[in-house]
Write a protein that holds these residues in place. Structure first.
Motif, short mmCIF file in Angstrom:
data_model
loop_
_atom_site.label_atom_id
_atom_site.label_comp_id
_atom_site.label_asym_id
_atom_site.label_seq_id
_atom_site.Cartn_x
_atom_site.Cartn_y
_atom_site.Cartn_z
N ARG A 74 0.82 -1.22 0.00
CA ARG A 74 0.00 0.00 0.00
C ARG A 74 0.85 1.27 0.00
NH1 ARG A 74 -5.58 -0.21 1.26
NH2 ARG A 74 -5.39 2.04 0.92
N ARG A 75 2.17 1.13 0.22
CA ARG A 75 3.10 2.26 0.29
C ARG A 75 2.79 3.20 1.45
NH1 ARG A 75 3.08 4.94 -5.48
NH2 ARG A 75 4.82 6.13 -4.58
N LEU A 76 2.06 2.70 2.43
CA LEU A 76 1.65 3.46 3.61
C LEU A 76 1.84 2.59 4.85
CD1 LEU A 76 -1.72 4.94 2.27
CD2 LEU A 76 0.43 6.20 2.54
N GLN A 131 8.32 1.82 -2.62
CA GLN A 131 7.40 1.29 -1.62
C GLN A 131 6.95 2.35 -0.62
OE1 GLN A 131 9.35 -2.12 0.14
NE2 GLN A 131 9.31 -3.29 -1.76
N GLN A 132 7.28 3.61 -0.88
CA GLN A 132 6.89 4.72 -0.01
C GLN A 132 6.10 5.74 -0.83
OE1 GLN A 132 10.27 6.06 2.59
NE2 GLN A 132 11.46 4.55 1.43
N ALA A 133 5.15 6.40 -0.19
CA ALA A 133 4.35 7.45 -0.85
C ALA A 133 5.08 8.78 -0.68
CB ALA A 133 2.95 7.51 -0.25
N ILE A 185 2.79 12.12 -4.61
CA ILE A 185 1.40 11.96 -4.17
C ILE A 185 0.80 13.30 -3.78
CG2 ILE A 185 -0.11 10.77 -2.53
CD1 ILE A 185 1.42 8.95 -4.52
N ALA A 201 0.47 10.13 5.60
CA ALA A 201 -0.63 9.59 4.80
C ALA A 201 -1.44 10.77 4.29
CB ALA A 201 -1.50 8.64 5.62
N PRO A 251 -8.28 4.93 -5.72
CA PRO A 251 -6.92 5.02 -6.24
C PRO A 251 -6.57 6.44 -6.65
CG PRO A 251 -8.36 4.12 -7.91
CD PRO A 251 -9.20 4.27 -6.66
N ILE A 306 -1.35 5.06 -5.44
CA ILE A 306 -1.71 4.58 -4.11
C ILE A 306 -3.23 4.53 -4.01
CG2 ILE A 306 0.36 5.59 -3.07
CD1 ILE A 306 -1.62 7.61 -1.72
N GLN A 307 -3.72 4.03 -2.91
CA GLN A 307 -5.14 4.13 -2.57
C GLN A 307 -5.25 5.05 -1.36
OE1 GLN A 307 -5.50 -0.41 -2.77
NE2 GLN A 307 -7.62 0.27 -3.01
#
Length: 296
Positions: A64-66, A99-101, A105, A144, A189, A193-194
């Motif tokens: 989820r990158r979160l 793998q990180q937001a 974003i 987030a 989405p 990400i979501q």
């Protein structure tokens, strides 16, 4: 009170940016005396990466990158309130950037980087330690996406730790606080990400010699006076999903267990909020801190 026995470590932010994180010990599960474990997914097959920082830990969901959860120890007697913020957000070098937001974003839109571990919560101890904690909270793993409109619900959410510390002043002035997004498969989405529509928080402290806990939900779901699909379709091409005004609720810790699929050890049994069977009363909408239930 502020620790002043060593000079401030002005290189803390630069050190964090360079990735010198090998010495971080993270959240202390015995901080309150009773053992309160780090919240981890209980279902098999969910990959997580445990990332310790200064006085807090992030449990990252790479898919989820979160974060799935965060855990911070707050020592109210040793907090330093004059540590400046620099907003220098950085990737954690221990995890691939994919793998990180990151900034992509949050660029050119109405989304805020919402701290999961609140910036001031781990900022305690001797000066160098506190400055490192401050810098550590500015890793993308601790953020987030949240809507940028500030309202009463958001003010309540951001002030919960202060309110609970004031309550704990009669006891030990220590809190362990766990926070994260509710990661649901239906989250809309956006840019790879979501976007979570809800966030959760569980606070643990010692009251009258016993472990106590309370649970909270922050809801930024869009206006569902229309059906969900129409509400989500309201955004233009490339826009973030529409988000609603923040609404803060006190909820049973057991409900947070069910919503998140995380294990909270002894905290559901230590919940100070009486559990009711009536759905309308089970989640208590908070309009002010006076509405928070901290025992009968």
């Amino acid at each position: 009170m502020n620790a002043i026995d060593t000079p401030p470590d002005r290189t803390a932010g630069a050190e964090a940016a360079q990735g010198s994180l090998a010495d971080r010990t993270g959240y202390d599960e015995s901080f309150l005396g009773a053992v309160v474990p780090l919240p981890l997914p209980t279902a098999a097959g969910i990959e997580t990466v445990v990332l310790p920082y200064t006085h807090f830990t992030v449990v990252l969901r790479p898919d989820r990158r979160l974060a799935a959860s965060t855990a911070v120890c707050i020592d109210g007697e040793r907090l330093m309130e004059d540590v400046p913020r620099d907003d220098a957000w950085v990737f954690d070098p221990r995890v691939p950037e994919a793998q990180q937001a990151g900034n992509d974003i949050y660029r050119d839109n109405s989304l805020d980087r919402g701290h999961l571990v609140r910036r001031l919560d781990p900022v305690w101890g001797v000066a160098g330690e506190a400055h490192r904690a401050n810098a550590d909270t500015f890793h993308f793993t601790n953020a987030a996406p949240q809507q940028d409109v500030f309202n009463q619900g958001k003010e309540l959410w951001q002030g919960l730790e202060n309110h609970l510390l004031d309550h704990a002043a009669r006891f030990d002035r220590k809190l362990s606080v766990f926070t994260g997004p509710v990661l649901h498969e239906s989250d809309p989405p956006y840019r790879g990400i979501q976007v979570p529509l809800r966030f959760w928080k569980v606070a643990a402290f010692v009251q009258s010699g016993r472990l106590a806990s309370t649970g909270y939900i922050l809801d930024q779901s869009p206006d569902l006076s229309r059906d969900r699909e129409r509400a989500m379709a309201g955004a233009g091409p490339g826009d973030p999903p529409p988000l609603g005004p923040f609404r803060t609720f006190q909820v049973p810790v057991a409900d947070i267990v069910e919503l998140t699929g995380l294990g909270f050890g002894p905290l559901p049994a230590a919940d100070l909020m009486p559990v009711t069977r009536a759905p309308a009363d089970r989640w208590k909408r908070l309009e002010s801190f006076e509405d928070v239930v901290l025992g009968s």
